[in-house]
Design a protein around this motif. Structure first.
Motif, short mmCIF file in Angstrom:
data_model
loop_
_atom_site.label_atom_id
_atom_site.label_comp_id
_atom_site.label_asym_id
_atom_site.label_seq_id
_atom_site.Cartn_x
_atom_site.Cartn_y
_atom_site.Cartn_z
N PRO A 138 3.71 -2.10 -1.79
CA PRO A 138 5.30 -1.71 -0.83
C PRO A 138 4.42 -2.13 0.69
O PRO A 138 3.90 -2.12 0.78
CB PRO A 138 5.06 -1.01 -1.78
CG PRO A 138 3.56 -0.68 -2.03
CD PRO A 138 3.33 -1.72 -2.68
N ASP A 139 5.73 -1.95 1.35
CA ASP A 139 5.20 -2.10 3.38
C ASP A 139 6.12 -1.34 3.83
O ASP A 139 7.07 -1.14 3.50
CB ASP A 139 5.66 -3.82 2.81
CG ASP A 139 5.19 -3.65 4.88
OD1 ASP A 139 4.80 -2.42 5.59
OD2 ASP A 139 5.45 -4.93 5.49
N GLN B 120 -2.13 2.75 3.02
CA GLN B 120 -1.32 1.94 4.00
C GLN B 120 -0.43 3.05 5.38
O GLN B 120 -0.97 2.80 6.04
CB GLN B 120 0.03 0.82 4.07
CG GLN B 120 0.29 0.28 5.21
CD GLN B 120 2.01 -0.41 5.09
OE1 GLN B 120 2.97 0.10 3.31
NE2 GLN B 120 2.38 -1.11 5.48
N ALA B 121 -0.38 4.09 4.74
CA ALA B 121 0.36 4.76 5.20
C ALA B 121 -1.56 6.10 5.74
O ALA B 121 -0.88 6.52 7.10
CB ALA B 121 0.51 6.70 4.78
N LEU B 122 -2.01 6.06 5.61
CA LEU B 122 -3.34 6.61 5.67
C LEU B 122 -4.23 5.88 6.39
O LEU B 122 -4.94 6.32 7.67
CB LEU B 122 -4.36 6.85 4.16
CG LEU B 122 -4.00 8.11 3.93
CD1 LEU B 122 -4.29 8.18 2.53
CD2 LEU B 122 -4.18 9.51 4.25
N THR B 123 -4.05 4.42 6.48
CA THR B 123 -4.85 3.54 7.73
C THR B 123 -4.69 3.80 8.99
O THR B 123 -4.96 3.43 10.18
CB THR B 123 -5.38 2.63 6.56
OG1 THR B 123 -6.13 1.76 8.10
CG2 THR B 123 -3.46 1.50 6.91
N ARG B 124 -2.52 4.18 9.59
CA ARG B 124 -1.67 4.31 10.75
C ARG B 124 -2.10 5.50 10.90
O ARG B 124 -1.53 5.68 11.62
CB ARG B 124 -1.25 3.44 10.68
CG ARG B 124 -0.35 3.86 9.58
CD ARG B 124 1.23 3.08 9.52
NE ARG B 124 1.51 1.57 10.11
CZ ARG B 124 2.58 1.96 10.52
NH1 ARG B 124 3.14 3.14 9.58
NH2 ARG B 124 3.71 0.85 11.63
N ALA B 125 -2.87 6.44 10.19
CA ALA B 125 -2.64 8.16 9.97
C ALA B 125 -3.66 8.60 11.08
O ALA B 125 -3.98 8.02 11.95
CB ALA B 125 -2.64 8.22 8.87
N ASP B 126 -2.65 9.58 11.66
CA ASP B 126 -3.08 10.12 12.88
C ASP B 126 -4.35 10.75 12.41
O ASP B 126 -4.86 11.01 11.55
CB ASP B 126 -2.52 11.30 13.51
CG ASP B 126 -3.51 12.18 14.47
OD1 ASP B 126 -3.19 11.48 15.58
OD2 ASP B 126 -4.40 12.83 14.47
N GLU B 127 -6.12 10.51 13.54
CA GLU B 127 -7.25 10.46 12.83
C GLU B 127 -7.09 12.02 13.50
O GLU B 127 -7.90 12.95 12.56
CB GLU B 127 -8.01 10.27 14.33
CG GLU B 127 -9.37 10.48 14.21
CD GLU B 127 -10.42 9.99 14.93
OE1 GLU B 127 -10.48 8.66 15.19
OE2 GLU B 127 -11.40 10.58 15.07
#
Lengths: 137, 362
Positions: free
Chosen positions: B176-177, B194-201
């Motif tokens: 899913p995207d 996907q959500a975690l890899t672009r999540a705030d550090e």
């Protein structure tokens, strides 16, 4: 095509223009900047997931002699996409071996040198463990 | 009373003109170039690419310059630019086993094939300010040593020879995207990653830390951490086959987590996975810990009510652009909303006052 896609900016043009003057062509698809969704696998080997996008530029052209060249290259350089498609088309002509020698091989060598230099620096940071003599006796 | 308000255009224009001047700073100091930011602030560039979810170092460097070094603002610029790009397709899943590693370490296996390669790391530095950097100086050349050309195997592969570690079986379900469909619950692992890899550090780091301190503890070790470049291949419709279209630098972290078994799974080591654009090691480790915490349900673990186990809480608050958009909008004019609140409070006070007068009278 992989070599052309990863070449440093302007490098393919420099190599090609040093060897031949560019033939005439018509656009099948003028250079266009877009993105591709990079995928990866959960746990490196499992189900795919969407990692994020990267910019790419693509174009397609046809030479007057009919050969069609395509390019899909990383980044946003339309000039690089054009020259990559041109090389792709020319590689289907009688010039193929000449261009392999003048463009592709130097490109490959250049990138191999860069990769080797990085790998050598990484190797220098490899840990050599040694065990201290245990004072049991 | 509703009052339509217009105005402020001049003030806004002037504010932006001043912003441009402030961004430039003292003109006696040389201006930063995009190339300088890309080359010398590369870890900031990497963070902006990772959380902006668009791999393009030059654009990320431009965004950092434009945002005056405010990385979340820079990420916002990248996300906005990203939406203007036509998408030509999706790549084949990258093979991190083929990575040309700049760094590759394991905290669990000392003598692993391929060795412990430290790479350009801050680890083991003394964290003392280096005043030599305040003066112009030549950097000594980094030493090199003969390197093999072989790719290095993943650490989990040889732990798995004993069958002690959970496998990640090959699967080709299209993922899913969340950039195309709104993020909805329940979120499967592909969507969570996907959500975690672009999540705030910072948010991811905080959550990961909370699991270490006991809120949904899962005893993570860094089984392997590797940083390096991997080729990206995409199927080209015109050609009918996949070709390499470029190369990205990634940071991958695989955690090995103690697991005593559950109703559905035998005792074994389980895994958390982090994979992030660029050299972004803190984020990748954090991602792996949070990924592992969110997997409680599929591993048959108890939900102990820890924040890092709550998929909805984690995923709906991890995106710093969504968060900052909603947070910062409250500073924009809310005159009408506030006017109605003011009326309400006045009315309540009048009523309360009237009641007190009445009680006093009784």
């Amino acid at each position: 095509m992989g070599l052309l896609a990863k070449a440093p900016e302007g490098r393919v043009a420099a190599l090609l223009d040093a060897e031949i003057s560019r033939p005439a062509f018509t656009w099948l698809r003028a250079p266009e900047i877009g993105s591709t969704m990079v995928r990866a696998r959960a746990g490196a080997t499992g189900a795919p997931f969407n990692l994020g996008e990267m910019t790419i530029t693509r174009c397609a052209l046809t030479l007057e002699t009919g050969e069609v060249g395509h390019s899909y290259i990383q980044g946003r350089s339309k000039a690089d996409a054009e020259v990559a498609a041109l090389v792709d088309a020319l590689m289907q002509t009688a010039m193929a071996s000449r261009l392999r020698e003048a463009v592709l091989e130097p490109l490959e060598a250049g990138m191999a040198t860069m990769k080797a230099a990085r790998a050598a620096k990484a190797a220098a940071t490899k840990v050599d463990f040694f065990t201290m003599t245990r004072g049991e006796d | 009373m509703y009052v339509a308000v217009k105005g402020g255009e001049r003030a806004i224009e002037n504010a932006h003109a001043w912003l441009a001047e402030e961004r430039r700073g003292n003109t006696d100091v040389a201006e930063l170039s995009i190339a300088q930011i890309r080359e010398q602030l590369s870890l900031a560039v990497n963070r902006v690419m990772a959380e902006g979810s668009l791999y393009d170092p030059d654009l990320a460097a431009l965004a950092i310059k434009q945002a005056q070094g405010d990385l979340i603002e820079a990420i916002f610029l990248i996300r906005a630019y990203r939406t203007t790009l036509p998408r030509f397709g999706a790549s084949e899943p990258v093979d991190t086993g083929m990575m040309a590693c700049d760094r590759r370490i394991s905290a669990t296996f000392k003598d692993l094939p391929g060795g412990q390669v430290l790479g350009p790391t801050f680890d083991y530095t003394h964290r003392l300010l280096d005043f030599k950097l305040a003066a112009d100086g030549e950097v000594p050349k980094a030493p090199s040593r003969d390197a093999g050309t072989a790719t290095v195997p993943h650490v989990t592969e040889f732990l798995n020879r004993e069958g002690l570690i959970e496998e990640a079986p090959h699967d080709d379900t299209p993922p899913p995207d969340l950039t195309r469909e709104p993020l909805e619950m329940p979120a499967d692992r592909a969507l969570r990653l996907q959500a975690l890899t672009r999540a705030d550090e910072g948010f991811t780091l905080g959550l990961a830390y909370s699991t270490q301190r006991g809120y949904g503890r899962n005893h993570a070790f860094v089984g392997e951490l590797r940083i390096g470049s991997v080729p990206v291949e995409m199927d080209i419709p015109e050609l009918g086959f996949a070709v390499e279209i470029g190369e990205v630098i990634l940071t991958e972290c695989e955690t090995v987590n103690q697991f005593t078994g559950s109703k559905t799974e035998p005792p074994q080591f389980t895994r958390g996975y982090g994979l992030v654009f660029g050299q972004t090691e803190r984020k990748a480790i954090s991602m792996a810990l949070v990924d592992r915490a969110l997997r409680w349900e599929e591993l048959g673990e108890d939900n102990v009510g820890a924040p890092a186990q709550d998929t909805e809480f984690v995923l709906y608050h991890a995106d710093n652009i969504q968060a900052t958009g909603f947070l910062e909008h409250i500073k924009l004019p809310h005159y009408v909303d506030f006017q109605s609140e003011l009326e309400l409070v006045r009315k309540l006070r009048r009523e309360a006052g009237a009641q007190q007068v009445q009680e006093a009278a009784e």
